[in-house]
Design a protein around this motif. Structure first.
Motif, PDB file in Angstrom:
ATOM      1  N   TYR A 162      17.585 -25.007 -16.065  1.00  0.00           N
ATOM      2  CA  TYR A 162      17.644 -26.052 -15.055  1.00  0.00           C
ATOM      3  C   TYR A 162      18.305 -25.552 -13.771  1.00  0.00           C
ATOM      4  O   TYR A 162      19.235 -24.752 -13.804  1.00  0.00           O
ATOM      5  CB  TYR A 162      18.449 -27.251 -15.579  1.00  0.00           C
ATOM      6  CG  TYR A 162      17.901 -27.812 -16.857  1.00  0.00           C
ATOM      7  CD1 TYR A 162      16.857 -28.729 -16.851  1.00  0.00           C
ATOM      8  CD2 TYR A 162      18.423 -27.406 -18.098  1.00  0.00           C
ATOM      9  CE1 TYR A 162      16.336 -29.235 -18.036  1.00  0.00           C
ATOM     10  CE2 TYR A 162      17.905 -27.903 -19.285  1.00  0.00           C
ATOM     11  CZ  TYR A 162      16.864 -28.818 -19.241  1.00  0.00           C
ATOM     12  OH  TYR A 162      16.339 -29.305 -20.421  1.00  0.00           O
ATOM     13  N   TYR A 186      14.097 -31.883  -8.560  1.00  0.00           N
ATOM     14  CA  TYR A 186      13.698 -32.730  -9.678  1.00  0.00           C
ATOM     15  C   TYR A 186      12.246 -33.168  -9.531  1.00  0.00           C
ATOM     16  O   TYR A 186      11.459 -33.106 -10.483  1.00  0.00           O
ATOM     17  CB  TYR A 186      14.622 -33.946  -9.738  1.00  0.00           C
ATOM     18  CG  TYR A 186      14.154 -35.045 -10.664  1.00  0.00           C
ATOM     19  CD1 TYR A 186      14.335 -34.956 -12.045  1.00  0.00           C
ATOM     20  CD2 TYR A 186      13.511 -36.179 -10.160  1.00  0.00           C
ATOM     21  CE1 TYR A 186      13.895 -35.965 -12.893  1.00  0.00           C
ATOM     22  CE2 TYR A 186      13.075 -37.189 -11.010  1.00  0.00           C
ATOM     23  CZ  TYR A 186      13.267 -37.072 -12.365  1.00  0.00           C
ATOM     24  OH  TYR A 186      12.824 -38.064 -13.214  1.00  0.00           O
ATOM     25  N   SER A 189       9.729 -30.519 -10.447  1.00  0.00           N
ATOM     26  CA  SER A 189       9.631 -30.331 -11.893  1.00  0.00           C
ATOM     27  C   SER A 189       8.821 -31.444 -12.545  1.00  0.00           C
ATOM     28  O   SER A 189       7.982 -31.194 -13.416  1.00  0.00           O
ATOM     29  CB  SER A 189      11.021 -30.275 -12.521  1.00  0.00           C
ATOM     30  OG  SER A 189      10.950 -30.235 -13.927  1.00  0.00           O
ATOM     31  N   VAL A 190       9.053 -32.695 -12.119  1.00  0.00           N
ATOM     32  CA  VAL A 190       8.317 -33.821 -12.690  1.00  0.00           C
ATOM     33  C   VAL A 190       6.831 -33.700 -12.406  1.00  0.00           C
ATOM     34  O   VAL A 190       5.997 -33.952 -13.284  1.00  0.00           O
ATOM     35  CB  VAL A 190       8.863 -35.162 -12.148  1.00  0.00           C
ATOM     36  CG1 VAL A 190       7.954 -36.324 -12.553  1.00  0.00           C
ATOM     37  CG2 VAL A 190      10.275 -35.403 -12.667  1.00  0.00           C
ATOM     38  N   SER A 231      14.978 -37.568 -19.547  1.00  0.00           N
ATOM     39  CA  SER A 231      13.999 -36.515 -19.245  1.00  0.00           C
ATOM     40  C   SER A 231      12.688 -36.672 -19.999  1.00  0.00           C
ATOM     41  O   SER A 231      11.766 -35.880 -19.798  1.00  0.00           O
ATOM     42  CB  SER A 231      14.605 -35.149 -19.583  1.00  0.00           C
ATOM     43  OG  SER A 231      14.961 -35.084 -20.962  1.00  0.00           O
ATOM     44  N   TYR A 238      10.481 -34.587 -17.482  1.00  0.00           N
ATOM     45  CA  TYR A 238      11.221 -33.612 -16.692  1.00  0.00           C
ATOM     46  C   TYR A 238      11.553 -32.435 -17.597  1.00  0.00           C
ATOM     47  O   TYR A 238      12.177 -32.614 -18.645  1.00  0.00           O
ATOM     48  CB  TYR A 238      12.508 -34.236 -16.139  1.00  0.00           C
ATOM     49  CG  TYR A 238      13.463 -33.235 -15.525  1.00  0.00           C
ATOM     50  CD1 TYR A 238      13.119 -32.514 -14.384  1.00  0.00           C
ATOM     51  CD2 TYR A 238      14.716 -33.008 -16.086  1.00  0.00           C
ATOM     52  CE1 TYR A 238      13.987 -31.597 -13.822  1.00  0.00           C
ATOM     53  CE2 TYR A 238      15.610 -32.102 -15.536  1.00  0.00           C
ATOM     54  CZ  TYR A 238      15.240 -31.396 -14.408  1.00  0.00           C
ATOM     55  OH  TYR A 238      16.105 -30.479 -13.861  1.00  0.00           O
TER      56      TYR A 238
END
Length: 325
Positions: A162, A186, A189-190, A231, A238
């Motif tokens: 991460y 973030y 990544s999503v 997540s 995520y």
């Protein structure tokens, strides 16, 4: 991702009942909440949503009647597109994502030098790139710890990698690991976790706006005082750096700060893989994007703001930025 309420008004300073009527007519479940614990407050609240200036709204068909709501839509050859707000200095927001919950042990590491600190910043352990430390529920350690590395490197917990830093908390159900990272990292990544990164860039950009809007809604209404959202697909998927690629980062960067807005608030933009799944999961809420549908529209030549206008009718684009002008 799971169905949930689809609108948060940041300008209200008290808890209110769902607004219902006009909102449900557009497919959004409206709710005003106090953004306490979101990490976003004070003078930034009024600057959070900077929308395009109001202008005449093109009138769609009777079936798409906006019922007088001031959504920003511009006509195109193929229908409508959401107007793009002016740029500005972006807000650098930090989101908190629970990446491991209820664990009996955590294996921590980094691809660079790392430091394990107590809540007051005292360094308890440090290590070189690749070296690990294992935390368990039975050890006599502080109830709050931080795993940090420098900006060029990533932190690791139980096999996941991460950006940002990790906060480790001891709770009654076990160990909790919360990833604190920049909102745009973030979102990138999503996008990669929710869509194949090989898909059309316009579909990826539409997904980036939807993901960012959903995230902001949960920053206003956090799941816990320690984290905004989880997540898994209970929220939106995520996977840290494992699902962040050059193309998903490009999609996030191209739409930096853009969210879906409705009457000055944030649309908690729902989406699903197909229109069938979307209808089954979110049909009672109305507005939901089909990801395969977004890809098909992108392949037909539509831009991301046309795709968003197709699925989130009545919404507008707003940009998170510093300052009110």
């Amino acid at each position: 991702m799971a169905a949930s309420r689809a609108f948060v008004n940041w300008r209200q300073l008290c808890l209110a009942a769902p607004l219902g009527l006009g909102a449900v007519g557009l497919g959004f479940w409206a709710q005003a909440v106090l953004p306490s614990g979101s990490g976003i407050n004070g003078p930034l609240l009024d600057a959070m949503l900077s929308s395009p200036p109001t202008h005449a709204i093109p009138q769609p068909s009777a079936a798409e009647d906006l019922k007088g709501l001031a959504a920003e839509r511009t006509p195109t050859a193929d229908g409508f597109a959401l107007a793009e707000p002016a740029g500005g200095i972006p807000l650098e927001l930090e989101i908190r994502v629970a990446v491991v919950r209820g664990a009996e042990q955590l294996e921590l590491s980094s691809d660079g030098p790392w430091w394990l600190r107590s809540a007051d910043g005292t360094v308890l352990r440090q290590g070189a790139a690749g070296s690990t430390i294992t935390l368990t529920t039975t050890e006599a350690r502080p109830s709050e710890l931080w795993l940090e590395t420098n900006a060029r490197h990533a932190v690791r917990v139980n096999g996941g990698t991460y950006a940002g830093r990790l906060r480790i908390l001891r709770e009654s159900g076990g160990l909790l690991a919360v990833n604190h990272l920049p909102l745009e990292a973030y979102v990138a990544s999503v996008v990669g976790a929710e869509m194949p990164s090989s898909w059309s860039m316009e579909a990826l950009k539409a997904q980036a706006v939807a993901a960012r809007s959903y995230a902001l809604a949960h920053m206003a209404r956090p799941a816990s005082r320690h984290w905004h959202l989880g997540s898994t697909t209970r929220w939106q998927a995520y996977r840290g750096l494992a699902s962040s690629t050059s193309r998903t980062r490009e999609a996030a960067a191209a739409t930096t700060g853009l969210i879906l807005s409705y009457q000055g608030g944030i649309v908690e933009s729902l989406y699903a893989a197909t229109s069938e799944i979307s209808m089954e999961a979110h049909g009672h809420l109305g507005a939901s994007m089909s990801q395969h549908g977004a890809q098909a529209l992108a392949n037909s030549g539509q831009r991301y703001n046309q795709i968003l206008a197709h699925y989130y009718r009545g919404a507008a684009l707003a940009r998170l930025r510093q300052g009110s002008s």
